[in-house]
Write a protein that holds these residues in place. Structure first.
Motif, PDB file in Angstrom:
ATOM      1  N   LYS A 130       0.836  -1.203   0.000  1.00  0.00           N
ATOM      2  CA  LYS A 130       0.000   0.000   0.000  1.00  0.00           C
ATOM      3  C   LYS A 130       0.871   1.255   0.000  1.00  0.00           C
ATOM      4  N   LEU A 131       1.903   1.254   0.830  1.00  0.00           N
ATOM      5  CA  LEU A 131       2.808   2.397   0.879  1.00  0.00           C
ATOM      6  C   LEU A 131       3.531   2.583  -0.449  1.00  0.00           C
ATOM      7  N   ARG A 132       3.976   1.476  -1.044  1.00  0.00           N
ATOM      8  CA  ARG A 132       4.676   1.552  -2.338  1.00  0.00           C
ATOM      9  C   ARG A 132       3.783   2.187  -3.389  1.00  0.00           C
ATOM     10  N   SER A 133       2.499   1.775  -3.392  1.00  0.00           N
ATOM     11  CA  SER A 133       1.568   2.306  -4.389  1.00  0.00           C
ATOM     12  C   SER A 133       1.301   3.801  -4.153  1.00  0.00           C
ATOM     13  N   LYS A 134       1.151   4.198  -2.870  1.00  0.00           N
ATOM     14  CA  LYS A 134       0.892   5.598  -2.560  1.00  0.00           C
ATOM     15  C   LYS A 134       2.056   6.487  -3.004  1.00  0.00           C
ATOM     16  N   ILE A 135       3.260   5.994  -2.749  1.00  0.00           N
ATOM     17  CA  ILE A 135       4.451   6.779  -3.131  1.00  0.00           C
ATOM     18  C   ILE A 135       4.542   6.891  -4.640  1.00  0.00           C
ATOM     19  N   GLU A 136       4.276   5.799  -5.324  1.00  0.00           N
ATOM     20  CA  GLU A 136       4.383   5.805  -6.791  1.00  0.00           C
ATOM     21  C   GLU A 136       3.341   6.748  -7.415  1.00  0.00           C
ATOM     22  N   LYS A 137       2.138   6.794  -6.808  1.00  0.00           N
ATOM     23  CA  LYS A 137       1.054   7.589  -7.384  1.00  0.00           C
ATOM     24  C   LYS A 137       1.066   9.043  -6.889  1.00  0.00           C
ATOM     25  N   ALA A 138       2.036   9.397  -6.075  1.00  0.00           N
ATOM     26  CA  ALA A 138       2.068  10.759  -5.536  1.00  0.00           C
ATOM     27  C   ALA A 138       3.426  11.390  -5.847  1.00  0.00           C
ATOM     28  N   PRO A 139       3.652  11.806  -7.091  1.00  0.00           N
ATOM     29  CA  PRO A 139       4.937  12.445  -7.427  1.00  0.00           C
ATOM     30  C   PRO A 139       5.074  13.786  -6.699  1.00  0.00           C
ATOM     31  N   LEU A 140       6.316  14.180  -6.511  1.00  0.00           N
ATOM     32  CA  LEU A 140       6.622  15.435  -5.827  1.00  0.00           C
ATOM     33  C   LEU A 140       6.597  16.568  -6.851  1.00  0.00           C
ATOM     34  N   GLN A 141       5.721  17.564  -6.602  1.00  0.00           N
ATOM     35  CA  GLN A 141       5.667  18.734  -7.486  1.00  0.00           C
ATOM     36  C   GLN A 141       6.627  19.772  -6.909  1.00  0.00           C
ATOM     37  N   LEU A 142       7.832  19.798  -7.513  1.00  0.00           N
ATOM     38  CA  LEU A 142       8.871  20.674  -7.008  1.00  0.00           C
ATOM     39  C   LEU A 142       8.598  22.123  -7.392  1.00  0.00           C
ATOM     40  N   THR A 143       8.255  22.330  -8.661  1.00  0.00           N
ATOM     41  CA  THR A 143       7.828  23.652  -9.151  1.00  0.00           C
ATOM     42  C   THR A 143       6.582  23.451 -10.015  1.00  0.00           C
ATOM     43  N   ARG A 144       6.079  24.556 -10.584  1.00  0.00           N
ATOM     44  CA  ARG A 144       4.885  24.418 -11.435  1.00  0.00           C
ATOM     45  C   ARG A 144       5.150  23.540 -12.644  1.00  0.00           C
ATOM     46  N   ALA A 154       9.883   3.487  -4.541  1.00  0.00           N
ATOM     47  CA  ALA A 154      10.698   2.941  -3.453  1.00  0.00           C
ATOM     48  C   ALA A 154      10.624   1.421  -3.501  1.00  0.00           C
ATOM     49  N   SER A 155      11.680   0.788  -2.984  1.00  0.00           N
ATOM     50  CA  SER A 155      11.750  -0.666  -2.860  1.00  0.00           C
ATOM     51  C   SER A 155      11.599  -1.040  -1.396  1.00  0.00           C
ATOM     52  N   PHE A 156      10.873  -2.153  -1.119  1.00  0.00           N
ATOM     53  CA  PHE A 156      10.529  -2.522   0.255  1.00  0.00           C
ATOM     54  C   PHE A 156      11.024  -3.939   0.551  1.00  0.00           C
ATOM     55  N   GLY A 157      11.510  -4.116   1.779  1.00  0.00           N
ATOM     56  CA  GLY A 157      11.839  -5.429   2.300  1.00  0.00           C
ATOM     57  C   GLY A 157      11.116  -5.648   3.611  1.00  0.00           C
ATOM     58  N   VAL A 158      10.462  -6.812   3.786  1.00  0.00           N
ATOM     59  CA  VAL A 158       9.620  -7.068   4.957  1.00  0.00           C
ATOM     60  C   VAL A 158      10.121  -8.327   5.657  1.00  0.00           C
ATOM     61  N   SER A 159      10.247  -8.272   6.977  1.00  0.00           N
ATOM     62  CA  SER A 159      10.579  -9.446   7.789  1.00  0.00           C
ATOM     63  C   SER A 159       9.736  -9.428   9.053  1.00  0.00           C
ATOM     64  N   GLN A 160       9.610 -10.585   9.684  1.00  0.00           N
ATOM     65  CA  GLN A 160       8.803 -10.725  10.905  1.00  0.00           C
ATOM     66  C   GLN A 160       9.693 -11.241  12.028  1.00  0.00           C
ATOM     67  N   ALA A 181      14.659  -6.996  -3.489  1.00  0.00           N
ATOM     68  CA  ALA A 181      13.738  -6.131  -4.237  1.00  0.00           C
ATOM     69  C   ALA A 181      14.498  -5.209  -5.178  1.00  0.00           C
ATOM     70  N   LYS A 182      15.626  -4.672  -4.735  1.00  0.00           N
ATOM     71  CA  LYS A 182      16.397  -3.755  -5.587  1.00  0.00           C
ATOM     72  C   LYS A 182      17.033  -4.510  -6.733  1.00  0.00           C
ATOM     73  N   ASN A 183      17.474  -5.731  -6.485  1.00  0.00           N
ATOM     74  CA  ASN A 183      18.092  -6.521  -7.566  1.00  0.00           C
ATOM     75  C   ASN A 183      17.051  -7.050  -8.553  1.00  0.00           C
ATOM     76  N   SER A 184      15.779  -7.079  -8.122  1.00  0.00           N
ATOM     77  CA  SER A 184      14.720  -7.596  -8.996  1.00  0.00           C
ATOM     78  C   SER A 184      14.084  -6.505  -9.849  1.00  0.00           C
ATOM     79  N   ARG A 201       9.259  -2.456  -5.800  1.00  0.00           N
ATOM     80  CA  ARG A 201       8.526  -3.684  -5.484  1.00  0.00           C
ATOM     81  C   ARG A 201       8.738  -4.049  -4.025  1.00  0.00           C
ATOM     82  N   VAL A 202       7.967  -5.031  -3.545  1.00  0.00           N
ATOM     83  CA  VAL A 202       8.017  -5.477  -2.156  1.00  0.00           C
ATOM     84  C   VAL A 202       8.463  -6.933  -2.138  1.00  0.00           C
ATOM     85  N   CYS A 203       9.434  -7.252  -1.295  1.00  0.00           N
ATOM     86  CA  CYS A 203       9.915  -8.628  -1.144  1.00  0.00           C
ATOM     87  C   CYS A 203       9.899  -8.993   0.330  1.00  0.00           C
TER      88      CYS A 203
END
Length: 970
Positions: free
Chosen positions: A898-912, A920-926, A952-955, A959-961
């Motif tokens: 969800k976070l990956r998708s939000k970041i991808e769909k929300a580009p930073l508007q630096l100027t007009r 961003a790439s994500f790694g998850v562990s428990q 994730a970065k090498n793939s 993405r999320v791994c």
């Protein structure tokens, strides 16, 4: 001055020699009408220049000018022209020779070849071209045509160098003492014969008949003697020819119809002698080198004449079997009888196959009998070297090498191999070749690495190869190994299964019987368990060291002797900020501490040391320092008696400059307030110890938000306002007033509006009235300073740019969560690690300010999507981490997606006009419990998420791994 005298003497010697040789040449060799060039003096000039260098060029030029002007009767312009041509051509000759590394005295035949090329051919050619140029300018009077004069001058100059300079240099190169007496005597006889032959040429009607014998004699001399003798004999003979034939031009048809033919004959004869001598010398040198190589390697050689059945052996062959070290010839069956009976059939079979053409050569190891009765192992190798017209073998040539020592070591090596195979230490033997080829590995290597011996043998040793993943031998270590130096270090290796393990490597050079480094012995011990324990201890030490360095004081351990001298056994790094000397310097030279102290405080500091040692009490003292900056320091140390009676002091140094300045300011302010209290009654309080009554000034009531009272009140009334957490501190401080006579405490009080404020209360005994002791002092509101202190603590745990937890705060929270997880094993906690993709491009393309905006933008997006119970922190750079409580691996993965998708769909508007797309790439562990005694820690969970992030970065990034453990040791 001495060097100038030497150069002057050399020039005078050259001038006199030049004049004498010119007179001899003019009187005895050349006719007046052939005075194109004094060729002997030309060669003499080259010889002097190559002997002494350019320093004698003035003598050469002066001698030439005088001789051609006075002896050879040149006109003034011609004399000047030839002298100028001589000087220019000779200077260029020496200059080129020196640039080519030519020393003035020849050292080798390579120098002679270079000299012949430059001095014999190039210099005369340059001289001739210069004379021709001067002739074209009418500066030099030609006797005949310009072409004829140029050819004559060129050949005469070449003849002069060949006849005069070459013998001198050859004699200097070869040394006469190296010649045998027989060859010298024979050369003298040949010189006499050539003299007679040259004399006969003048009177014989057919001089051509006497032309070839000298040529043959000179060639024979060149092939059998040396260049020095050959060139000397040839030069003398040619000089005699020129002497006796000087009038041949006036006698009509003869052997030399003109001067050109005479010069060509002279030059050709001398050139042939030099060429044959140099070739013969090279051939003899190669033969000598071959003979020396045979002797140095102690290799026996044999030559079998199949037609006569005779075998000739060299001295080394006889020596290896205990015989007289001389060359000898024997019948083939005599030598065959020396072969061991069990090896005779093997020898005959190998010879038959070679003679029949079934194999090109033979190579067999045989046993041959030594004169002492022992048997020597001999490596016999041979090949056919000569055949007849019918392709039948005529001559057999071969070598014998003694390999007895290698065979005697076979049993020892076999025993060592069995011992090595049973050892728990990994042992390998690598050949000292280009690739360090492995020739032996024991079973322990297979157990450690998981590779079978067949996978490693006869292949380059992997430890000697460059690898980014494993820590192998470096290039510098390999060079040291090849120079015989022992190597030992710890290395990280990878098993065949992919598991990482640590080994202790020791590499020992192994020398053969000839003291040559032939192999490298490598011993490998598995130290993985020890490494883990050491790493744990090192981490604890580093953690403790980091905590000590974070403390704003300098910790130390020291000893004090009877004279008050101190020696430090430990100092933290903070000491350099306090005294301008590093911890290492203070440990080596403790007087550096006193060198930074203000001289007015040095004696008092030493006295406090001695008093504390005598009383075995706390050492506490304040003193002023002058470096690294002026300020105040405080020392505090406690003594501790060790088992051996040694007293160790543990304590700290603190910078109290700010508090001291504040104290001094407060003292001044207190004094001023005391004067002001008579009129303003601001912040003043008084306490009667006997009656336990307190009097407050009007300002104190204002600070507390209470109505001022003119009458004192009991201590209990004040205690009712104290915060419960600080009540005991205040009670103890007032109880101690009777003995200490002063108070200095900080505590919290409740205001009338319910707020809590911090106060600093301090005071001293100031007077005794009517037998009652009173304490007077000030009450200060320090809420602002306490708030600032809290703010500083908060800032130390917060990332300055993004406002979220920094790495330190995040790791501390991670440790707390891990300890809670270990106590409550049913709790689910996951970690999300994320890294902004291609963040460096943003900095490179848009600048670091744009990069900071991207970091803050990602922080805002993530903060809006996670719970308040989750811990969000920035680990550094573009890397963030989230502790997700009460979430399994799959739930945390869904959140990461969800976070990956939000970041991808929300580009930073630096100027007009500028939008920056961010992914961003994500790694998850428990969190998972340790198993099989595995020392899993909280940081291991973070490391697991980092592995998933790396995947994730090498793939492909964005993405999320998940990290899924496959074994307990990963």
């Amino acid at each position: 001055m001495a060097q100038f005298s030497t150069y002057t003497g050399q020039n005078l010697l050259v001038l006199v020699g030049f004049f004498c040789l010119s007179w001899i040449e003019h009187q005895w060799i050349l006719d007046p009408h052939t005075d194109y060039l004094p060729f002997i003096t030309f060669g003499f000039s080259i010889a002097m220049l190559t002997r002494f260098g350019c320093w004698v060029l003035p003598g050469v030029a002066s001698g030439h000018f005088i001789s051609v002007l006075l002896i050879f009767n040149f006109d003034l312009m011609s004399a000047l022209s030839t002298t100028l041509a001589i000087a220019i051509s000779f200077y260029l000759c020496i200059l080129v020779l020196r640039q080519q590394g030519f020393s003035y005295q020849l050292q080798a035949f390579n120098d002679l070849r270079l000299f012949i090329l430059i001095a014999v051919f190039a210099t005369p050619l340059i001289f001739t071209l210069l004379i021709a140029f001067f002739c074209s300018l009418d500066l030099f009077a030609a006797q005949h045509s310009l072409v004829a004069d140029s050819v004559h001058i060129l050949l005469a100059a070449i003849a002069g160098v060949l006849l005069f300079t070459t013998p001198i240099n050859a004699l200097n190169l070869m040394r006469l003492r190296a010649f045998s007496e027989t060859k010298v005597l024979f050369a003298l006889v040949v010189m006499l014969v050539c003299f007679v032959e040259a004399f006969i040429l003048r009177w014989t009607p057919e001089p051509a008949l006497f032309l070839f014998p000298p040529v043959i004699i000179v060639i024979w001399l060149a092939d059998n003697t040396s260049l020095a003798l050959t060139s000397l004999v040839s030069a003398l003979y040619m000089t005699m020819v020129l002497l006796f034939e000087k009038s041949s031009l006036q006698q009509g048809p003869s052997l030399f119809p003109n001067e050109v033919i005479r010069w060509m004959y002279v030059c050709s004869m001398q050139a042939i002698a030099i060429y044959v001598s140099v070739r013969a010398h090279t051939t003899r040198k190669q033969l000598d080198l071959f003979e020396y190589s045979i002797r140095a390697s102690r290799t026996g050689t044999w030559e079998w004449d199949l037609k006569t059945d005779l075998v000739t052996v060299n001295a080394e062959w006889n020596h290896m079997l205990g015989r007289a070290p001389t060359t000898s010839t024997h019948q083939q069956h005599v030598l065959a009888s020396l072969v061991h009976p069990d090896d005779t059939a093997l020898l005959e079979q190998a010879i038959d196959k070679t003679l029949s053409g079934e194999q090109n050569r033979f190579s067999e190891t045989l046993r041959m009998q030594h004169t002492d009765g022992s048997w020597r192992f001999i490596l016999s190798q041979g090949d056919i070297t000569e055949r007849d017209i019918n392709d039948q073998p005529l001559r057999f040539y071969g070598t014998h090498t003694d390999v007895t020592e290698q065979h005697q070591n076979y049993d020892q090596l076999d025993a060592l191999k069995r011992a090595a195979d049973s050892s728990k230490t990994g042992i390998m033997l690598a050949c000292n070749d280009e690739f360090f080829t492995l020739y032996y590995v024991n079973d322990a290597i297979t157990e450690m690495t998981g590779f079978w011996a067949d996978d490693l043998l006869l292949r380059p040793c992997w430890l000697m190869q460059t690898s980014e993943a494993d820590q192998n031998f470096s290039a510098e270590q390999l060079i040291a190994l090849r120079h015989g130096k022992r190597m030992a270090f710890t290395s990280r290796q990878t098993r065949r299964s992919g598991e990482i393990f640590w080994v202790q490597l020791v590499a020992e050079p192994v020398y053969n019987g000839q003291q040559q480094l032939s192999h490298i012995l490598i011993m490998m011990s598995d130290i993985t368990q020890d490494r883990r324990q050491n790493l744990s201890n090192e981490q604890q030490n580093e953690l403790l060291k980091g905590l000590v360095n974070q403390v704003p004081v300098a910790m130390f351990q020291m000893q004090i002797d009877a004279q008050g001298h101190i020696s430090f056994s430990y100092c933290s790094e903070k000491v350099s900020e306090l005294f301008g000397a590093s911890a290492t310097q203070l440990k080596l030279e403790s007087d550096l501490l006193f060198q930074s102290v203000d001289p007015d405080f040095t004696e008092a500091l030493r006295a406090s040391l001695i008093n504390a040692r005598r009383a075995m009490s706390v050492w506490r003292h304040e003193f002023r320092v002058t470096r690294p900056n002026e300020g105040w320091r405080e020392c505090h140390a406690l003594p501790s008696v060790q088992d051996d009676g040694t007293v160790i002091w543990h304590g700290y140094f603190a910078d109290i400059t700010q508090s001291k300045n504040l104290q001094n300011s407060l003292t001044t302010l207190t004094e001023q307030l005391r004067l002001a209290q008579h009129t303003a009654q601001i912040g003043y309080w008084r306490y009667d110890i006997v009656n336990k009554e307190i009097y407050w000034s009007e300002f104190i009531y204002q600070m507390l938000g209470k109505t001022p009272q003119r009458r004192p009140f009991s201590l209990t009334n004040q205690l009712n306002l104290i915060h419960q957490a600080d009540l005991k501190i205040v009670i103890d401080a007032f109880d101690a007033l009777e003995t200490t006579g002063s108070i200095n405490i900080e505590y919290r009080m409740l205001m009338a509006d319910g707020k809590v404020k911090w106060f600093h209360q301090f005071g001293d005994s100031t007077e005794v009235s009517n037998g009652h002791r009173q304490i007077q002092g000030m009450l200060q509101d320090i809420t602002h300073y306490k708030s600032l202190e809290l703010k500083l603590v908060t800032q130390a745990l917060t990332d300055e740019l993004t406002g979220i937890a920094n790495r330190r705060a995040f790791v501390e929270q991670l440790e707390q969560e891990w300890n809670l997880f270990l106590r409550n094993k049913q709790e689910n906690v996951s970690i999300i690690l994320l890294d902004i993709d291609y963040f460096k491009r943003v900095n490179d393309n848009h600048g670091h300010e744009a990069g900071d905006e991207v970091l803050k933008h990602v922080t805002q997006v993530i903060t809006s999507q996670i719970r308040k119970s989750d811990t969000f922190g920035r680990l550094g750079g573009e890397e963030f981490a989230i502790i997700v409580r009460e979430a399994e691996l799959q739930q945390a993965t869904e959140l990461a997606e969800k976070l990956r998708s939000k970041i991808e769909k929300a580009p930073l508007q630096l100027t007009r006009k500028l939008n920056i797309a961010v992914t961003a790439s994500f790694g998850v562990s428990q969190f998972r419990l340790p198993s099989d005694g595995e020392p899993t820690e909280a940081t291991d969970m973070l490391f697991a998420a980092d592995k998933a992030l790396y995947q994730a970065k090498n793939s492909g990034r964005n993405r999320v791994c998940q990290y899924i453990a496959t074994s307990s040791t990963e």
